[in-house]
Scaffold this motif. Structure first.
Motif, PDB file in Angstrom:
ATOM      1  N   ALA A 140       9.620 -11.528   8.308  1.00  0.00           N
ATOM      2  CA  ALA A 140       8.615 -11.565   7.235  1.00  0.00           C
ATOM      3  C   ALA A 140       7.970 -10.196   7.053  1.00  0.00           C
ATOM      4  CB  ALA A 140       7.546 -12.606   7.572  1.00  0.00           C
ATOM      5  N   SER A 141       7.499  -9.911   5.840  1.00  0.00           N
ATOM      6  CA  SER A 141       6.769  -8.678   5.593  1.00  0.00           C
ATOM      7  C   SER A 141       5.480  -8.691   6.399  1.00  0.00           C
ATOM      8  CB  SER A 141       6.400  -8.566   4.115  1.00  0.00           C
ATOM      9  OG  SER A 141       7.525  -8.777   3.314  1.00  0.00           O
ATOM     10  N   GLY A 142       4.964  -7.500   6.711  1.00  0.00           N
ATOM     11  CA  GLY A 142       3.653  -7.401   7.344  1.00  0.00           C
ATOM     12  C   GLY A 142       2.571  -7.575   6.272  1.00  0.00           C
ATOM     13  N   GLU A 143       1.320  -7.457   6.713  1.00  0.00           N
ATOM     14  CA  GLU A 143       0.214  -7.607   5.770  1.00  0.00           C
ATOM     15  C   GLU A 143      -0.254  -6.222   5.341  1.00  0.00           C
ATOM     16  OE1 GLU A 143      -4.258  -9.530   5.509  1.00  0.00           O
ATOM     17  OE2 GLU A 143      -3.175  -9.526   7.423  1.00  0.00           O
ATOM     18  N   ARG A 144      -0.252  -5.984   4.022  1.00  0.00           N
ATOM     19  CA  ARG A 144      -0.666  -4.666   3.539  1.00  0.00           C
ATOM     20  C   ARG A 144      -2.192  -4.581   3.611  1.00  0.00           C
ATOM     21  NH1 ARG A 144       1.639  -0.478   1.287  1.00  0.00           N
ATOM     22  NH2 ARG A 144       3.645  -1.542   1.191  1.00  0.00           N
ATOM     23  N   THR A 145      -2.698  -3.647   4.431  1.00  0.00           N
ATOM     24  CA  THR A 145      -4.148  -3.542   4.609  1.00  0.00           C
ATOM     25  C   THR A 145      -4.740  -2.371   3.843  1.00  0.00           C
ATOM     26  OG1 THR A 145      -3.716  -2.310   6.634  1.00  0.00           O
ATOM     27  CG2 THR A 145      -4.220  -4.651   6.874  1.00  0.00           C
ATOM     28  N   SER A 146      -3.905  -1.445   3.411  1.00  0.00           N
ATOM     29  CA  SER A 146      -4.367  -0.374   2.516  1.00  0.00           C
ATOM     30  C   SER A 146      -3.138   0.165   1.796  1.00  0.00           C
ATOM     31  CB  SER A 146      -5.056   0.741   3.310  1.00  0.00           C
ATOM     32  OG  SER A 146      -4.082   1.499   4.000  1.00  0.00           O
ATOM     33  N   ALA A 147      -3.335   1.110   0.915  1.00  0.00           N
ATOM     34  CA  ALA A 147      -2.241   1.608   0.084  1.00  0.00           C
ATOM     35  C   ALA A 147      -1.050   2.062   0.919  1.00  0.00           C
ATOM     36  CB  ALA A 147      -2.734   2.742  -0.802  1.00  0.00           C
TER      37      ALA A 147
END
Lengths: 214, 214
Positions: A27-34
């Motif tokens: 699964a993709s990780g969680e985008r926390t910033s740009a």
């Protein structure tokens, strides 16, 4: 954790992690910033599973994807998950060459003799028949005589494999047990067989002083 | 026979035959005129062996070349041929990831318990230890409990394998028996195990009316 830590924790290079994410195995990780994506322990565990299937189980990326999908899909009937695992043979035999029907006949006789109930589509049938065909084509009737011993061994191992599935708690764990145990169990047996070969060969053929069996 | 007949007899495409000849897996034919090369029955038999190793045994071209060289080299000590076969595992485990030493410890305990005599370099050691490490890393202690059953099965099969080697006539036949039986025996066991799985699962998990285990 960042992708660099995920890579070092799992032993999978960053480029390979990205490839697996793109291919949908992880699964993709969680985008926390740009410019930052965070991963967690579930990603580490999943990458270990993917590597075990590919490195140790010998599955292709497509094969690993299929068995992972079986683990993930809670709605999949359990029998279908067993079927997917059954089809996870690292090597599928080419249909060419198996023209004599000898392997198919010998296997049918074996199945009937043991009273096994096995669907026509079971992936193990084609592989087993093909090996018998190959032994015959290579003029190695002696190797075909070992079929009953291999069947006894497979039966004993399969009984324990399925017992472990029955003992696993819950549907997700049962499917994981089937899939992991089927794929890695082949490698486990192959490894132990090499070890047992050497031990048996040492008794059968004592090594001459200059020999080196290793 | 011409290469076209060799191709149809062996089921190997002409371009692949040429590739195997170039790679040294199959001997060149005899050039009988400027644009004709003749092949014979030995080429058919050799191509069958190459295909069995690659298609069914899951060996790479390089792996097939190594085990074929062991069959061909009459001067090779028999113990070395056994060693080459032992290293013919289709999939060699990556060294990364196996950091805990858990698999190595469990395997050492198993070997000691059984009084097996096995060199440190036996290729089965690394593979077996890696599978145990993977089970542990995946939190599947339950799967590790099946180790003794797998070892019993491997021991029974290996005993028959080596017995067949002892019965094979002559050095060349003995080497061929080791190499063919080692490589194709993995596939034979994997096929029979899939069949035995289905049979065992049918008793353990009776299929609901809408289910399909195949």
């Amino acid at each position: 954790m960042k992708i660099s830590e995920l890579s070092s924790r799992s032993g999978v290079p960053v480029a390979t992690v990205k490839f697996y994410v793109r291919e949908g195995l992880v699964a993709s990780g969680e985008r926390t910033s740009a410019n930052q994506v965070q991963y967690d322990e579930t990603h580490v565990a999943r990458l270990r599973l993917v590597r075990a299937f590919i490195d140790v189980g010998g599955l292709s990326v497509a094969g690993a994807k299929a068995v992972l999908a079986a683990i993930d899909d809670e709605s999949l009937p359990f029998g279908v998950a067993v079927g997917v695992a059954a089809h996870s043979l690292p090597v599928l035999p080419a249909s060419e060459g198996a023209t004599t029907g000898r392997g198919k006949r010998d296997l049918e006789a074996l199945i009937a003799e043991r009273g096994w109930i096995v669907d026509e589509t079971n992936a193990g049938r084609a592989l087993t028949a093909r090996v018998i065909d190959d032994y015959a084509a290579l003029g190695r009737e002696d190797l075909i005589t070992s079929l009953a011993t291999y069947a006894d061994a497979a039966e004993a191992v399969a009984k324990v494999d399925i017992q472990l599935v029955a003992e696993a708690a819950g549907r997700a764990d049962q499917t994981a047990t089937v899939v992991i145990g089927t794929v890695l169990g082949d490698a486990l047996f192959a490894g132990l067989r090499r070890i047992a070969h050497e031990n048996a060969a040492r008794s059968q053929f004592p090594v001459p002083p200059e020999g080196d069996i290793s």
